[in-house]
Every structure is written in C-alpha cells, then in structure tokens.
Write a protein that holds these residues in place. Structure first.
Motif, mmCIF file in Angstrom:
data_model
loop_
_atom_site.group_PDB
_atom_site.id
_atom_site.type_symbol
_atom_site.label_atom_id
_atom_site.label_comp_id
_atom_site.label_asym_id
_atom_site.label_seq_id
_atom_site.Cartn_x
_atom_site.Cartn_y
_atom_site.Cartn_z
ATOM 1 N N THR A 55 -0.002 5.543 40.424
ATOM 2 C CA THR A 55 -0.277 6.164 41.712
ATOM 3 C C THR A 55 0.915 5.910 42.620
ATOM 4 O O THR A 55 1.818 5.134 42.274
ATOM 5 N N GLY A 56 0.938 6.551 43.784
ATOM 6 C CA GLY A 56 2.056 6.348 44.692
ATOM 7 C C GLY A 56 1.748 6.811 46.097
ATOM 8 O O GLY A 56 0.696 7.408 46.356
ATOM 9 N N HIS A 57 2.667 6.538 47.000
ATOM 10 C CA HIS A 57 2.492 6.967 48.385
ATOM 11 C C HIS A 57 3.850 7.027 49.071
ATOM 12 O O HIS A 57 4.799 6.350 48.666
ATOM 13 N N LEU A 58 3.931 7.839 50.093
ATOM 14 C CA LEU A 58 5.122 7.904 50.931
ATOM 15 C C LEU A 58 4.960 6.862 52.020
ATOM 16 O O LEU A 58 4.064 6.961 52.856
ATOM 17 N N ASP A 59 5.803 5.842 51.992
ATOM 18 C CA ASP A 59 5.626 4.720 52.908
ATOM 19 C C ASP A 59 6.125 5.067 54.305
ATOM 20 O O ASP A 59 7.269 5.506 54.466
ATOM 21 N N PRO A 60 5.289 4.883 55.337
ATOM 22 C CA PRO A 60 5.710 5.227 56.697
ATOM 23 C C PRO A 60 6.719 4.251 57.283
ATOM 24 O O PRO A 60 7.344 4.540 58.293
#
Length: 417
Positions: A346-351
């Motif tokens: 899984t992944g995410h765009l880190d703010p």
C-alpha cells in the motif's frame, strides 16, 4: 516575562513536533499489509507470554492444562485489545476537541493529527487481530460507554497528557518485555512490534508536553493532576483481572480474579510495567501522595517503596495513512537474479515531504533474501526498494519512496521526486 517564557516553550514544542513528524516519514507501518493476516496461527503457542497471564504462578494456573492456559492467554489478549480500542477512541476525541482551539499551521497541531492517524490504524489493527484469533471483543457496558463518551471533555491540558501516558506507557513497557518471547504467536509478536514502534513517539510527545507545562503549573493544578492519576491504577487492576476473560475459559470468575489480584508474581509484573511511567511522574512532580497510595494499593508500586522505580525511557518511530492495497504476484530482483514472490503493498502521498511512500510485506520470499536494497517489479513496472526487516512470521518488510511498482485503480498519483 511570562509571555516570553511561553513563547519560547511554544517554539521548542514546535521544534520537538517537527522532529517527530520527520520520524513519521522515515519509519511507518500500515498494519493492513505489514501483518500477514493469512498466516495460520500455531495451536501450541500462547497469545500472551505465559509469565504475563494474570493467573501465572498461582495454584489455579498450575492445575490447568496447557490448552486451557493458551485459551486464557487468548481471552486476556482479546480483553486487552478491546480496552485499547476504547482508550484510543477516547484519546482521539480529546485530541480533536483540543485542536479546535489551536493554530492549524503549528507543527504541534500537525503532529497531533499524525498521532490521530496512528491511533486510528491501531484500532483497525486490534480489531483485525481479535477477528483473526476468532474471538468476540469485550464490549463496554452501557455505564462504561457513558463514561467513555464523557472522558474526552475532562481530558484537557496537562490531564490529557497524563491520561495519554497512563493509557500508552504501561502497555508499551509490558509489550517491550514480552514481544520477543519464543512461546508467543508470531502474528502477536508482529502486532506488538508495530504498536511499540509507533507508540514510542506518542509517549515522547506527551512527556515533552508535561515537561514544558509543569514548571509553571499552578499548585492547585499540580495537586489535582498529581493525585487524580492514581485512578489509573484502579482502571488497570479492573482491566487486567476482568471477570469476562475467566468466565469465557470456564473458570469461577470471582475466585480467579481474587487469586490473580493476590498473586505476588502478578504484582511484580505490574510493578515492572509501571516503573518507567512512575519514575517520570516523580521526575516532573506529578506523583502526589493520594496517587502514590492508589498505585501501591492496586499493585503497581512496591508495598514498601515510597517512590516509583525504573528509568524513564524515550524512543521513537512512525506511521502512515492507509490507501488501496495491492495483493498479488511480483518479481523480486536481488543482484542479477529475479525471484517470483507474493506481496501485499500500500502507499500514500505524504503531506509532509510531498513524496509518495509505499510499503508492505513479501509473503513468500526466497531464503537468500537479506536486509538491504533490492528492486521490485509488478508487470511492466520495476522500481528501487529496500528490505528493512525480517518479521517474526518469516515474511519481509519492504519500503520505497517514489513511483510504486503497483497501479492503484481509480487513483491518480503525482510523484514529487
């Protein structure tokens, strides 16, 4: 003079929060992929180390079969995880109410939001674990739910950080002592390691908040917070000897609870778990005489001691928001060789840093895998990655920054390199 001191403290608080935020980026877990939920449980392993089960060392424990002892450890784990869900619910509500009155651009506010995300994922992780061990959660009764809903209104200022430490640090200390026990289910070992890693920063943040508040704390507030925290001993005594867990195993719940509460070994376990927090409360002057008496009467302080023992410990690491999950085949490249594997990612765009972070687990890695840089390919995508650790379940954790090897359906990702 007072305003200048407060301004300096606020700046230091934000600097501290900034460091924790960077730690959140560097090290994080997503339990949905970082625990192998499909791995079978070992029927001959415990769900809590035997020495931490409430009846260990009693005549009743010695009279139980190994299967009964394992079942009791399962029910005590479920009881503890259930309480963890309700406590983190309280903490999240209190943090949200607190942030309504804060600067949304402050780093301390940003870290509190990060902590909210951590705790939310922990609740999901605990719920998944209860489901995995095929047990029913221990649900609070109506009056307990009413208290749970009321507590966020009471947890304000220094009391919030003391409550956070009571709810987090005792569990943290006990988990550190038992998560490497060879008799423990590998899935539970993994859960504990993730929880300890991410809670470490929360503990640092709460401790830092109290260290900055106590020097200028009015005496009435110090007396109130310093003595009220002893109620935590009553809560944990109730939790650790909840009659539900004994009833589910088929024991005389009342007799089992009385035996557990009288157990010398149990008191020693509780004292060891409370020691770091007790020492910290003494350090900042928040161990009042009433609190000390309550912690002692409930078995978390030695009967003959007037002060908590142990050294305060600070540690730290991180967490991340969940997104869609890729679960399927991949190709792991080590040196010039390619190995077919199954991964869950899984992944995410880190703010915080504006970059895409992905991570997950290699579920059936070849024997020659070691910690270090690798490449991971899925269909036509192949990217650089790094294997960070071998888990107790025999799988491997893998992380990457930048374009992921998987395509998320209906998600457009803009990667900032």
């Amino acid at each position: 003079m007072t305003s200048s001191v407060r301004a300096a403290n606020a700046a230091t608080r934000d600097e501290f929060a900034e460091r924790l935020l960077k730690g959140s980026v560097r090290k994080s877990y997503a339990p949905v992929v970082d625990i192998d939920w499909d791995a079978p449980l070992d029927p001959d392993k415990f769900y809590l180390p035997p020495k931490t089960v409430s009846l260990y060392g009693t005549l009743l424990w010695d009279s139980m079969t190994r299967a009964q002892q394992i079942e009791l450890s399962r029910q005590e784990l479920v009881n503890t995880l259930s309480a963890g869900i309700w406590f983190e619910n309280i903490l999240n509500q209190a943090l949200l109410r607190k942030m309504m009155h804060q600067d949304p651009t402050a780093r301390a506010t940003h870290y509190e939001l990060t902590e909210l995300g951590d705790e939310t994922r922990h609740m999901v992780m605990f719920g998944r674990a209860i489901e995995k061990v095929d047990a029913k959660p221990v649900r609070p009764r109506l009056y307990q739910r009413m208290i749970i809903n009321a507590l966020p209104f009471a947890f304000r200022g220094s009391l919030l950080w003391v409550a956070a430490l009571i709810g987090e640090e005792i569990f943290d200390s006990l988990q550190r002592q038992m998560m490497d026990d060879p008799e423990l289910q590998p899935m539970i070992q993994r859960l504990m390691r993730i929880h300890v890693t991410e809670e470490a920063r929360h503990i640092q943040f709460a401790r830092d908040g109290l260290r900055k508040r106590t020097p200028t704390m009015p005496w009435i507030t110090r007396a109130w917070v310093g003595n009220l925290n002893g109620v935590g001993g009553l809560f944990f005594r109730f939790l650790f000897t909840n009659k539900v867990q004994y009833h589910r195993v088929g024991l005389d719940a009342r007799a089992a609870r009385a035996m557990a509460r009288a157990s010398t070994h149990r008191h020693e376990t509780q004292i060891a778990g409370f020691a770091p927090l007790g020492a910290f409360l003494e350090e900042v002057g928040l161990m009042g005489p009433i609190a000390r008496r309550l912690w002692r009467r409930t078995g978390f302080l030695p009967a003959a001691a007037r002060r908590g023992t142990g050294a305060p410990t600070d540690a730290g690491t991180g967490a991340e928001p969940d997104d869609d999950v890729y679960d399927g085949a991949a190709a792991l490249q080590i040196a010039d060789q390619e190995h077919p594997v199954r991964v869950r990612l899984t992944g995410h765009l880190d703010p915080i840093d504006g970059r895409y972070h992905w991570r997950g687990t290699i579920l059936d890695a070849p024997n020659l895998v070691s910690i270090g840089p690798v490449r991971l390919g899925i269909e036509s995508r192949c990217v650089d990655a790094r294997i960070t650790e071998r888990t107790a379940q025999g799988s491997y954790s893998i992380v990457g920054v930048g374009a992921p090897p998987f395509a998320l359906p209906n998600v457009e990702v803009t990667v900032v390199e």
